[in-house]
Design an enzyme around this catalytic site. Structure first.
Site, PDB file in Angstrom:
ATOM      1  N   THR A  22       1.302  -1.203  -0.107  1.00  0.00           N
ATOM      2  CA  THR A  22      -0.171  -0.285  -0.149  1.00  0.00           C
ATOM      3  C   THR A  22       0.767   1.576  -0.252  1.00  0.00           C
ATOM      4  OG1 THR A  22      -0.080   0.367   2.272  1.00  0.00           O
ATOM      5  CG2 THR A  22      -1.622  -1.139   1.315  1.00  0.00           C
ATOM      6  N   TYR A  56       3.278   4.941   5.688  1.00  0.00           N
ATOM      7  CA  TYR A  56       3.041   5.334   4.281  1.00  0.00           C
ATOM      8  C   TYR A  56       2.670   6.935   4.342  1.00  0.00           C
ATOM      9  CZ  TYR A  56       5.207   1.305   3.473  1.00  0.00           C
ATOM     10  OH  TYR A  56       5.480   0.340   3.392  1.00  0.00           O
TER      11      TYR A  56
HETATM   12  P1  NAP Z   1       5.582  -2.499  -6.213  1.00  0.00           P
HETATM   13  O1  NAP Z   1       5.052  -3.329  -5.559  1.00  0.00           O
HETATM   14  O2  NAP Z   1       7.270  -3.592  -6.691  1.00  0.00           O
HETATM   15  O3  NAP Z   1       5.587  -1.338  -7.723  1.00  0.00           O
HETATM   16  C1  NAP Z   1       4.527  -1.040  -7.373  1.00  0.00           C
HETATM   17  C2  NAP Z   1       4.592  -0.721  -8.725  1.00  0.00           C
HETATM   18  O4  NAP Z   1       3.556  -1.489 -10.058  1.00  0.00           O
HETATM   19  C3  NAP Z   1       3.150   0.676  -8.875  1.00  0.00           C
HETATM   20  O5  NAP Z   1       3.532   1.165  -9.447  1.00  0.00           O
HETATM   21  C4  NAP Z   1       1.899  -0.282  -9.615  1.00  0.00           C
HETATM   22  O6  NAP Z   1       1.213   0.670 -10.560  1.00  0.00           O
HETATM   23  C5  NAP Z   1       2.609  -1.092 -10.671  1.00  0.00           C
HETATM   24  N1  NAP Z   1       1.804  -2.196 -10.573  1.00  0.00           N
HETATM   25  C6  NAP Z   1       1.535  -3.240 -10.030  1.00  0.00           C
HETATM   26  N2  NAP Z   1       0.790  -4.357 -10.464  1.00  0.00           N
HETATM   27  C7  NAP Z   1       1.291  -3.911 -11.656  1.00  0.00           C
HETATM   28  C8  NAP Z   1       0.708  -4.730 -12.764  1.00  0.00           C
HETATM   29  N3  NAP Z   1       0.237  -5.992 -12.700  1.00  0.00           N
HETATM   30  N4  NAP Z   1       1.404  -4.423 -14.142  1.00  0.00           N
HETATM   31  C9  NAP Z   1       2.289  -3.437 -13.876  1.00  0.00           C
HETATM   32  N5  NAP Z   1       2.173  -2.307 -12.751  1.00  0.00           N
HETATM   33  C10 NAP Z   1       2.106  -3.334 -12.196  1.00  0.00           C
HETATM   34  O7  NAP Z   1       6.642  -1.937  -5.745  1.00  0.00           O
HETATM   35  P2  NAP Z   1       6.602  -1.393  -4.392  1.00  0.00           P
HETATM   36  O8  NAP Z   1       4.966  -0.316  -3.751  1.00  0.00           O
HETATM   37  O9  NAP Z   1       8.253  -0.110  -3.569  1.00  0.00           O
HETATM   38  O10 NAP Z   1       6.610  -2.458  -3.309  1.00  0.00           O
HETATM   39  C11 NAP Z   1       5.515  -3.683  -2.553  1.00  0.00           C
HETATM   40  C12 NAP Z   1       4.917  -2.566  -1.405  1.00  0.00           C
HETATM   41  O11 NAP Z   1       6.269  -3.478  -0.642  1.00  0.00           O
HETATM   42  C13 NAP Z   1       4.724  -1.778  -1.038  1.00  0.00           C
HETATM   43  O12 NAP Z   1       3.732  -1.429  -1.325  1.00  0.00           O
HETATM   44  C14 NAP Z   1       4.901  -1.377   0.702  1.00  0.00           C
HETATM   45  O13 NAP Z   1       3.324  -1.973   1.578  1.00  0.00           O
HETATM   46  C15 NAP Z   1       5.852  -2.319   0.811  1.00  0.00           C
HETATM   47  N6  NAP Z   1       7.196  -2.007   1.024  1.00  0.00           N
HETATM   48  C16 NAP Z   1       7.893  -1.802   2.079  1.00  0.00           C
HETATM   49  C17 NAP Z   1       9.147  -1.381   2.243  1.00  0.00           C
HETATM   50  C18 NAP Z   1      10.326  -1.463   3.333  1.00  0.00           C
HETATM   51  O14 NAP Z   1      10.894  -1.137   3.362  1.00  0.00           O
HETATM   52  N7  NAP Z   1       9.793  -3.174   4.715  1.00  0.00           N
HETATM   53  C19 NAP Z   1       9.600  -0.488   1.188  1.00  0.00           C
HETATM   54  C20 NAP Z   1       9.137  -0.542   0.433  1.00  0.00           C
HETATM   55  C21 NAP Z   1       7.624  -1.218  -0.335  1.00  0.00           C
HETATM   56  P3  NAP Z   1      -0.355   0.727  -9.900  1.00  0.00           P
HETATM   57  O15 NAP Z   1      -0.171   1.370  -8.829  1.00  0.00           O
HETATM   58  O16 NAP Z   1      -0.822   1.884 -10.953  1.00  0.00           O
HETATM   59  O17 NAP Z   1      -1.305  -0.384  -9.915  1.00  0.00           O
END
Ligand code: NAP
Length: 277
Positions: A22, A56
């Site tokens: 999220t 977030y």
């Molecule tokens: P991610 O999930 O690798 O990528 C998210 C991006 O990819 C968004 O722009 C999304 O676009 C796009 N996307 C998702 N599904 C897709 C698909 N099927 N086709 C094309 N594009 C797609 O990156 P993230 O948000 O950094 O990581 C996931 C989650 O991990 C975070 O949201 C967070 O909850 C957690 N996180 C934790 C940490 C930590 O330090 N613990 C750090 C980073 C992230 P749309 O939004 O337009 O769908």
């Protein structure tokens, strides 16, 4: 609800291997309704683990999650995180209570230390274990801890997960952290599994995807999910992306696919310090 692979956490909780992230949800007011609908659709499709954090949007993402799970709290497994700067004895408890208010619930299923900061780990772990004992959180875990950080956890401490950056372009953990967590029986949770979208145009990934009649995102997720004990939490802000990601659970990579991906994204040959986003 779609049947899908699960991972059993050390505390005994059984969670889906594919959940939902999220980060950045709630940042754009005009996308808010779509993001809530996307999360709800993901729950319907069995992606019932939802990851959020007090960081977030300064609490906005937790509020959005609270709205998305209203009326179906018992269908989801909520993960949130305390900032290192708040992770002292009192601060951890205060942060958790503030997260509960924003999430509109009386319990967080899994509460993580977001990354290691200046507060000694044993102080944070004691506070987290206190929250488990009073039933405010179901279990505790960590995030962004490398092998040497895990060694610094107090004796007997057993986190339910280490949430780390892991995807085809971030394979460093395979050298030592993945095997170490397996020895410790700590399941990993892979964040940014599609490298925030940057991975998706890569030629080798597109070729494997083409051969499966799948999309690059689905192959990137199937690659993370090839490990039996790793959870992936892609963030998707639209129903279309949620559906696409949910369908990744039925893509199984062959030995040839894995070899092609290894050539394009070589596994580590030496220690790579854990990266974070
Ligand atoms: P991610 O999930 O690798 O990528 C998210 C991006 O990819 C968004 O722009 C999304 O676009 C796009 N996307 C998702 N599904 C897709 C698909 N099927 N086709 C094309 N594009 C797609 O990156 P993230 O948000 O950094 O990581 C996931 C989650 O991990 C975070 O949201 C967070 O909850 C957690 N996180 C934790 C940490 C930590 O330090 N613990 C750090 C980073 C992230 P749309 O939004 O337009 O769908």
């Amino acid at each position: 609800m779609t049947t899908s692979r699960t991972v059993t956490l050390p505390s005994g909780a059984v969670v889906p291997a594919l959940g939902q992230g999220t980060w950045h949800m709630g940042d754009a007011p005009d996308r808010r309704a779509e993001e809530i609908a996307a999360l709800r659709h993901g729950i319907d499709l069995g992606m019932t683990l939802i990851d959020t954090a007090e960081m977030y949007g300064g609490g906005r993402a937790e509020e959005l999650v609270g709205e998305a799970v209203r009326g179906r709290r018992d269908d989801v497994f909520l993960v949130s995180k305390v900032l290192p700067s708040n992770a002292g004895t009192r601060g951890t408890v205060d942060s958790c209570r503030a997260s509960l208010r924003r999430l509109g619930t009386d319990r967080i299923d899994l509460y993580l230390l977001h990354w290691r900061g200046a507060v000694p780990l044993d102080e944070t772990v004691e506070a987290l274990e206190g929250l488990v004992a009073e039933g405010t959180i179901g279990a505790w875990g960590v995030s962004n801890l490398d092998v040497d950080d895990l060694a610094d956890l107090p004796a007997g401490a057993h986190p339910d997960t280490d949430q780390i950056l892991y995807n085809l372009t971030r394979r460093g953990p395979e050298y030592d952290l993945v095997p170490r967590c397996r020895e410790l029986a700590v399941p990993l949770m892979a964040y940014s599994p599609v490298e925030q979208g940057r991975l998706l145009g890569h030629e080798a990934l597109r070729e494997v995807a083409g051969a499966h009649g799948a999309t690059p995102a689905q192959i990137a997720l199937a690659w993370v999910l090839r490990h039996e004990d790793v959870i992936a939490i892609p963030k998707a802000g639209s129903r279309a992306h949620v559906e696409e990601n949910a369908a990744a659970r039925s893509n199984h990579l062959t030995a040839e696919d894995l070899a092609a991906l290894d050539r394009a994204f070589p596994p580590p040959r030496q220690k790579v310090p854990l990266e974070m986003l």
